[in-house]
Motif scaffolding. Sequence first.
Motif, PDB file in Angstrom:
ATOM      1  N   ALA A  97      50.574  43.766  38.044  1.00  0.00           N
ATOM      2  CA  ALA A  97      50.073  42.609  37.303  1.00  0.00           C
ATOM      3  C   ALA A  97      48.654  42.254  37.721  1.00  0.00           C
ATOM      4  O   ALA A  97      47.780  41.987  36.884  1.00  0.00           O
ATOM      5  CB  ALA A  97      51.012  41.411  37.520  1.00  0.00           C
ATOM      6  N   VAL A  98      48.393  42.251  39.032  1.00  0.00           N
ATOM      7  CA  VAL A  98      47.044  41.947  39.511  1.00  0.00           C
ATOM      8  C   VAL A  98      46.054  43.026  39.068  1.00  0.00           C
ATOM      9  O   VAL A  98      44.929  42.733  38.642  1.00  0.00           O
ATOM     10  CB  VAL A  98      47.039  41.803  41.049  1.00  0.00           C
ATOM     11  N   THR A  99      46.480  44.279  39.158  1.00  0.00           N
ATOM     12  CA  THR A  99      45.589  45.387  38.771  1.00  0.00           C
ATOM     13  C   THR A  99      45.228  45.316  37.295  1.00  0.00           C
ATOM     14  O   THR A  99      44.058  45.479  36.913  1.00  0.00           O
ATOM     15  CB  THR A  99      46.264  46.736  39.084  1.00  0.00           C
ATOM     16  N   ILE A 100      46.231  45.058  36.438  1.00  0.00           N
ATOM     17  CA  ILE A 100      45.960  44.966  34.991  1.00  0.00           C
ATOM     18  C   ILE A 100      45.054  43.789  34.691  1.00  0.00           C
ATOM     19  O   ILE A 100      44.119  43.876  33.871  1.00  0.00           O
ATOM     20  CB  ILE A 100      47.289  44.862  34.218  1.00  0.00           C
ATOM     21  N   ALA A 101      45.308  42.653  35.369  1.00  0.00           N
ATOM     22  CA  ALA A 101      44.434  41.488  35.162  1.00  0.00           C
ATOM     23  C   ALA A 101      43.000  41.796  35.574  1.00  0.00           C
ATOM     24  O   ALA A 101      42.043  41.385  34.903  1.00  0.00           O
ATOM     25  CB  ALA A 101      44.977  40.289  35.951  1.00  0.00           C
ATOM     26  N   LEU A 102      42.844  42.534  36.679  1.00  0.00           N
ATOM     27  CA  LEU A 102      41.493  42.917  37.123  1.00  0.00           C
ATOM     28  C   LEU A 102      40.835  43.878  36.135  1.00  0.00           C
ATOM     29  O   LEU A 102      39.625  43.804  35.902  1.00  0.00           O
ATOM     30  CB  LEU A 102      41.567  43.541  38.518  1.00  0.00           C
ATOM     31  N   PHE A 103      41.625  44.783  35.571  1.00  0.00           N
ATOM     32  CA  PHE A 103      41.072  45.712  34.573  1.00  0.00           C
ATOM     33  C   PHE A 103      40.495  44.933  33.381  1.00  0.00           C
ATOM     34  O   PHE A 103      39.364  45.190  32.943  1.00  0.00           O
ATOM     35  CB  PHE A 103      42.150  46.688  34.094  1.00  0.00           C
ATOM     36  N   TRP A 104      41.295  43.996  32.842  1.00  0.00           N
ATOM     37  CA  TRP A 104      40.833  43.258  31.661  1.00  0.00           C
ATOM     38  C   TRP A 104      39.678  42.309  32.009  1.00  0.00           C
ATOM     39  O   TRP A 104      38.771  42.118  31.199  1.00  0.00           O
ATOM     40  CB  TRP A 104      42.003  42.492  31.052  1.00  0.00           C
ATOM     41  N   GLN A 105      39.702  41.754  33.219  1.00  0.00           N
ATOM     42  CA  GLN A 105      38.573  40.932  33.624  1.00  0.00           C
ATOM     43  C   GLN A 105      37.320  41.783  33.804  1.00  0.00           C
ATOM     44  O   GLN A 105      36.211  41.362  33.435  1.00  0.00           O
ATOM     45  CB  GLN A 105      38.888  40.200  34.925  1.00  0.00           C
ATOM     46  N   ALA A 106      37.473  42.980  34.331  1.00  0.00           N
ATOM     47  CA  ALA A 106      36.334  43.880  34.460  1.00  0.00           C
ATOM     48  C   ALA A 106      35.762  44.244  33.086  1.00  0.00           C
ATOM     49  O   ALA A 106      34.541  44.348  32.910  1.00  0.00           O
ATOM     50  CB  ALA A 106      36.737  45.146  35.216  1.00  0.00           C
ATOM     51  N   GLY A 107      36.677  44.412  32.102  1.00  0.00           N
ATOM     52  CA  GLY A 107      36.203  44.665  30.744  1.00  0.00           C
ATOM     53  C   GLY A 107      35.378  43.508  30.207  1.00  0.00           C
ATOM     54  O   GLY A 107      34.338  43.702  29.577  1.00  0.00           O
ATOM     55  N   ILE A 108      35.846  42.277  30.460  1.00  0.00           N
ATOM     56  CA  ILE A 108      35.095  41.091  30.009  1.00  0.00           C
ATOM     57  C   ILE A 108      33.735  41.024  30.700  1.00  0.00           C
ATOM     58  O   ILE A 108      32.723  40.703  30.077  1.00  0.00           O
ATOM     59  CB  ILE A 108      35.927  39.820  30.288  1.00  0.00           C
ATOM     60  N   TRP A 109      33.722  41.316  32.003  1.00  0.00           N
ATOM     61  CA  TRP A 109      32.454  41.307  32.733  1.00  0.00           C
ATOM     62  C   TRP A 109      31.477  42.352  32.178  1.00  0.00           C
ATOM     63  O   TRP A 109      30.291  42.072  31.989  1.00  0.00           O
ATOM     64  CB  TRP A 109      32.708  41.577  34.209  1.00  0.00           C
ATOM     65  N   MET A 110      31.983  43.560  31.913  1.00  0.00           N
ATOM     66  CA  MET A 110      31.102  44.617  31.411  1.00  0.00           C
ATOM     67  C   MET A 110      30.582  44.301  30.012  1.00  0.00           C
ATOM     68  O   MET A 110      29.410  44.539  29.702  1.00  0.00           O
ATOM     69  CB  MET A 110      31.839  45.964  31.418  1.00  0.00           C
ATOM     70  N   VAL A 111      31.443  43.758  29.151  1.00  0.00           N
ATOM     71  CA  VAL A 111      31.001  43.368  27.806  1.00  0.00           C
ATOM     72  C   VAL A 111      29.941  42.278  27.891  1.00  0.00           C
ATOM     73  O   VAL A 111      28.941  42.294  27.157  1.00  0.00           O
ATOM     74  CB  VAL A 111      32.201  42.909  26.962  1.00  0.00           C
ATOM     75  N   ALA A 112      30.142  41.316  28.813  1.00  0.00           N
ATOM     76  CA  ALA A 112      29.150  40.250  28.993  1.00  0.00           C
ATOM     77  C   ALA A 112      27.828  40.819  29.496  1.00  0.00           C
ATOM     78  O   ALA A 112      26.752  40.417  29.034  1.00  0.00           O
ATOM     79  CB  ALA A 112      29.684  39.200  29.964  1.00  0.00           C
ATOM     80  N   ALA A 113      27.896  41.770  30.431  1.00  0.00           N
ATOM     81  CA  ALA A 113      26.672  42.388  30.945  1.00  0.00           C
ATOM     82  C   ALA A 113      25.931  43.135  29.846  1.00  0.00           C
ATOM     83  O   ALA A 113      24.697  43.069  29.742  1.00  0.00           O
ATOM     84  CB  ALA A 113      27.003  43.322  32.103  1.00  0.00           C
ATOM     85  N   VAL A 114      26.682  43.855  29.004  1.00  0.00           N
ATOM     86  CA  VAL A 114      26.052  44.576  27.887  1.00  0.00           C
ATOM     87  C   VAL A 114      25.391  43.602  26.919  1.00  0.00           C
ATOM     88  O   VAL A 114      24.266  43.824  26.454  1.00  0.00           O
ATOM     89  CB  VAL A 114      27.098  45.442  27.163  1.00  0.00           C
ATOM     90  N   ALA A 115      26.085  42.506  26.596  1.00  0.00           N
ATOM     91  CA  ALA A 115      25.524  41.513  25.666  1.00  0.00           C
ATOM     92  C   ALA A 115      24.249  40.887  26.227  1.00  0.00           C
ATOM     93  O   ALA A 115      23.266  40.689  25.506  1.00  0.00           O
ATOM     94  CB  ALA A 115      26.567  40.433  25.378  1.00  0.00           C
ATOM     95  N   ILE A 116      24.244  40.578  27.530  1.00  0.00           N
ATOM     96  CA  ILE A 116      23.057  39.987  28.148  1.00  0.00           C
ATOM     97  C   ILE A 116      21.904  40.980  28.139  1.00  0.00           C
ATOM     98  O   ILE A 116      20.759  40.633  27.814  1.00  0.00           O
ATOM     99  CB  ILE A 116      23.377  39.539  29.584  1.00  0.00           C
ATOM    100  N   TRP A 117      22.199  42.231  28.483  1.00  0.00           N
ATOM    101  CA  TRP A 117      21.142  43.249  28.489  1.00  0.00           C
ATOM    102  C   TRP A 117      20.573  43.464  27.093  1.00  0.00           C
ATOM    103  O   TRP A 117      19.342  43.563  26.923  1.00  0.00           O
ATOM    104  CB  TRP A 117      21.700  44.556  29.039  1.00  0.00           C
ATOM    105  N   LEU A 118      21.446  43.536  26.085  1.00  0.00           N
ATOM    106  CA  LEU A 118      20.968  43.743  24.718  1.00  0.00           C
ATOM    107  C   LEU A 118      20.144  42.554  24.230  1.00  0.00           C
ATOM    108  O   LEU A 118      19.148  42.730  23.527  1.00  0.00           O
ATOM    109  CB  LEU A 118      22.161  43.976  23.778  1.00  0.00           C
TER     110      LEU A 118
END
Length: 378
Positions: A97-118
């Motif tokens: 459960a913790v690992t899956i939550a971290l995976f999806w949070q990492a996805g949100i972080w990466m999408v946010a980083a891409v949006a900021i960079w763009l």
Amino acid sequence: MTDYESLSRLPIFDNTLLDWSIALGVAAVALFVLLFVRRTVRTYHSKMQATTEKELLEIPIQVLSRTTLLLLVVVALFIGSQWLVKGPAVQRVLQSAVTIALFWQAGIWMVAAVAIWLDRKRQRSLATDRAAVGSLGIIGFVLNVVIWAMVLLLTLDNLGIDITALIAGLGIGGIAVALAVQNVLGDLFASLSITLDRPFVVGDFLIVGDFMGSVEYIGIKSTRLRSLSGEQIVIANSDLLSSRVRNYGRMNERRVVFGTSITYETDPAHIERIPSLIREIVESQPDTRFDRSHFAKHAAASLDFETVYYVLSADFNKYMDIQQQINLRLHRELLAMGVEFAYPTQKLYLVDQTPAPAGAVKQRRDSPLDATSSKADE
């Protein structure tokens, strides 16, 4: 033994009420600390955004501020569960459960980083490289698809699903999906072609068939133009690339051809003077390059001159301002020389039909008449 009985025999249910109270208390404290840390990060990010300077930690802080409440709750519960007696099965479930939550949070972080960079790339490109602006939306879409595909595959793998067989199945099913949505995929690949080849960029003025307008947005499926009359024109990317596109945004200078017509009664000396006069007028205008001016032809009702020059700018309004000044000065100069501009006229020859005495020769009289006088004579 029923499933309920087997579930009730798990070691986690052997904990006392005191153990559960301590675990919940620890989880509550951990959640409070995590919420306080997230609030501190968001407050610091707000202060950084209030300044115009771009700081080194601004992007990481902005990405961390996107941490979700769900992740904090899951992490806090995992921390609290460490004060409980658990069996291997429960421990694996909690870790998953913790690992899956971290995976999806990492996805949100990466999408946010891409949006900021763009977004930062878009702001810089508006002033320096307009061609990059149209491709940023397509790049962002592709990166988001890749990020969430990886998150989904890692989640399924963590749940014990064989993703190798799944990927193989998706490959086979992808062929059927591709056939069903081939028009959409055609537009998608056309948008990638526009991104790589850059036949036009945001801000260019295009003429596509019967439509014309400036490029406002280049998307995954379509490109949007803003017409001169104000409405938005949406054209599919595949249709756009298969059409003949006239891009006025790449124009460096404008070639201008204009004619001047004078009457046949003009003195030959004035006719010889007119080409040099037009050259003098054109060269007196700023941002122009004279090419030629000639007495081109004897037309039906006029003597025609043809002039060619270049406006050293793609601005249509500037071209019209220059052409207006040329026309005004040429009009004044020709009037001062006594040269008349030609306009459509018709010359009629009238023959006297009165019977003449024997041996007399009929005389023909001719005079230029307009349409009204010729009908009156009839």
